[in-house]
Scaffold this active site. Structure first.
Site, PDB file in Angstrom:
ATOM      1  N   CYS A  86     -14.279   0.836 -15.725  1.00  0.00           N
ATOM      2  CA  CYS A  86     -14.516   0.069 -14.486  1.00  0.00           C
ATOM      3  C   CYS A  86     -14.957  -1.325 -14.911  1.00  0.00           C
ATOM      4  CB  CYS A  86     -15.577   0.743 -13.623  1.00  0.00           C
ATOM      5  SG  CYS A  86     -15.326   2.508 -13.354  1.00  0.00           S
ATOM      6  N   GLY A 101     -14.389  -4.671 -14.227  1.00  0.00           N
ATOM      7  CA  GLY A 101     -14.713  -5.902 -13.526  1.00  0.00           C
ATOM      8  C   GLY A 101     -16.213  -6.075 -13.283  1.00  0.00           C
ATOM      9  N   PRO A 102     -16.701  -7.320 -13.360  1.00  0.00           N
ATOM     10  CA  PRO A 102     -15.988  -8.574 -13.593  1.00  0.00           C
ATOM     11  C   PRO A 102     -15.816  -8.964 -15.062  1.00  0.00           C
ATOM     12  CG  PRO A 102     -18.246  -9.062 -13.007  1.00  0.00           C
ATOM     13  CD  PRO A 102     -18.110  -7.562 -12.941  1.00  0.00           C
ATOM     14  N   ASP A 133     -19.095   2.267 -16.142  1.00  0.00           N
ATOM     15  CA  ASP A 133     -20.084   1.472 -15.411  1.00  0.00           C
ATOM     16  C   ASP A 133     -19.678   1.570 -13.946  1.00  0.00           C
ATOM     17  OD1 ASP A 133     -22.055  -0.302 -14.649  1.00  0.00           O
ATOM     18  OD2 ASP A 133     -20.892  -2.068 -15.186  1.00  0.00           O
ATOM     19  N   CYS A 157     -25.901   0.603 -11.797  1.00  0.00           N
ATOM     20  CA  CYS A 157     -26.940  -0.379 -11.488  1.00  0.00           C
ATOM     21  C   CYS A 157     -27.687   0.104 -10.247  1.00  0.00           C
ATOM     22  CB  CYS A 157     -26.322  -1.751 -11.263  1.00  0.00           C
ATOM     23  SG  CYS A 157     -27.559  -3.056 -11.190  1.00  0.00           S
TER      24      CYS A 157
END
Length: 472
Positions: free
Chosen positions: A277, A279-280, A348, A401
């Site tokens: 995953c 990005g960014p 992530d 996060c």
């Protein structure tokens, strides 16, 4: 002062509008009407208004701080206005919130906070709007922030519900978020966590090994990442290594995620790394630098085409870039790679982002409780995909996060009932120097802004076994 041509003082509505406050108001409008991200639109708005460094800093604090403290200010405004806030025009409400932040949280003299906001209201909403803003802000100015919280928030010494409602207003978090964080936070630390979410984070830089040195970056070394520096001040884009793409801006918690994935012990092949995953692209860029030093390469997978473009930009393109196998716009739950072919995989995962509220001030107002189930289902699918993608003996680093247990320990635990083919290993062993970071499941790690000065990153290290291991 008098007009030199007429000798008369200008009418109040003809006073010039402060460009920094005008820029902050534009940011609030873009965040509200276009779902913009504060940190992404601020540089363009600052440039458009031609602000110097000092005014840019003022506009940044005014816009971001107003959005962070919106819940508190709305509770205060509701007590000063004789009608529901939903009946106040959105543009006027933006102005009132800006005025509240100047009056209650910035070192702006009350007369300057009120008069400058009224001037701005006059230019945007005419004399009627300006008069309304003036009257409301004069009411707000009667008390300081603590006194207002005591006035409008429930007594915290009552029931648990009253305490949670008080904290929601005091620290400007939606009540449902306060409940989730109360369940996740260490005992007795909810107040400290909520307060930390309202402290603007310092800018942290990362040197990408093999491409830049920490010594090139101005600032103080980070306590945990060997590649990080906390910027002393100024525009990071003006640091040569940043401008040249050899270093980046990256929270220390995110640096630790990449480092944990790259340094987990591994036997056998160690050539194919996957960022599922991507990005960014900040973690991808650091992983690519680490991989290049070992003769490995990173395949970056990102579902959304425009975010895949951000990854390519972050890593400096894809053609001939050391440490990069490629950047692919694809669904991470159906990766374009044969099962069992990756040595290391980073997941992530998309999440509520409730661990980065200090960095993304608008996130707390955009999420809803309904988002959680959708995200958890996606997180489980992505982690299952990663465990299929990695070879026997390979490792998967799962990160979010968010400290919310449904997105962290519960997702990891759901993968551990497969007869022993998936083993949870102690990720804290690859986080040297990081203390007080025990996660909700033994062997996982949870960082906290109030303890570690990072975003609230969760990390778990899983190793895929073989069918033979399962039967042992």
């Amino acid at each position: 002062m008098p007009d030199p041509r007429s000798g008369r003082r200008p009418a109040p509505h003809s006073r010039p509008v402060d460009p920094a406050r005008s820029a902050a108001l534009e940011v609030l409008r873009l965040v509200r009407t276009e779902d913009a991200y504060t940190n992404l639109v601020l540089p363009a708005v600052v440039a458009r208004h031609g602000l110097d460094t000092r005014d840019a800093g003022f506009a940044t604090e005014l816009a971001a701080g107003t959005i962070r403290r919106q819940g508190t200010y709305d509770a205060i405004l509701a007590s000063c206005i004789d009608r529901p806030l939903r009946r106040v025009e959105f543009g006027i409400l933006d102005l009132l919130r800006l005025g509240c932040h100047q009056l209650l949280a910035m070192r702006v003299p009350p007369h300057a906070a009120i008069s400058s906001t009224v001037d701005l209201a006059h230019s945007k909403a005419g004399p009627g709007g300006a008069g309304f803003v003036n009257a409301v802000l004069r009411s707000v100015a009667r008390r300081d922030l603590d006194s207002w919280v005591d006035e409008v928030a429930p007594d915290p010494s009552g029931s648990r519900n009253a305490r949670m409602d008080h904290l929601a207003i005091q620290h400007s978090h939606p009540r449902w978020v306060v409940d989730l964080l109360d369940f996740a936070a260490p005992d007795g630390e909810l107040d400290a966590l909520l307060a930390a979410d309202n402290v603007p984070p310092k800018v942290t830089l990362v040197a990408r090994p093999g491409r830049s040195e920490v010594a090139e970056l101005p600032g103080t070394p980070t306590p945990y990442s060997p590649y990080g520096v906390v910027l002393d001040g100024g525009d990071p884009a003006k640091v040569p290594a940043i401008a040249e793409g050899r270093a980046g801006v990256q929270d220390e918690g995110s640096q630790l995620v990449a480092l944990a994935m790259a340094t987990a012990p591994l036997e056998g092949s160690d050539r194919v790394w996957v960022d599922l995953c991507a990005g960014p692209g900040g973690k991808t860029a650091l992983l690519a630098a680490l991989a290049a030093e070992r003769g490995a390469g990173v395949l970056a997978i990102e579902q959304h085409f425009h975010r895949a473009g951000l990854v390519r930009r972050a890593v400096g393109g894809t053609s001939g870039v050391p440490g990069i196998i490629g950047v692919v716009a694809a669904d991470g739950t159906r990766p374009p790679l044969a099962p069992g072919t990756a040595d290391r995989v980073l997941v992530d995962a998309p999440c509520t982002g409730l661990g980065a509220l200090r960095r993304r001030p608008e996130a707390r107002w955009r999420r809803s409780p309904d988002d959680l189930l959708t995200l958890v289902l996606l997180q489980r699918r992505l982690l299952a995909s990663a465990l299929t993608l990695v070879r026997p003996g390979g490792v998967v680093l799962y990160a979010t996060c968010s400290p919310v247990r449904a997105e962290t320990g519960d997702v990891v635990s759901s993968m551990l009932g497969s007869g022993g083919e998936v083993r949870l290993e102690d990720v804290r062993a690859v986080l040297p120097g990081v203390t007080d970071a025990d996660g909700p499941v033994a062997g996982t790690a949870q960082l906290w802004p109030h303890r570690h000065g990072t975003d609230a990153m969760f990390l778990a290290l899983l190793r895929r076994g073989s069918p033979r291991d399962a039967g042992a």
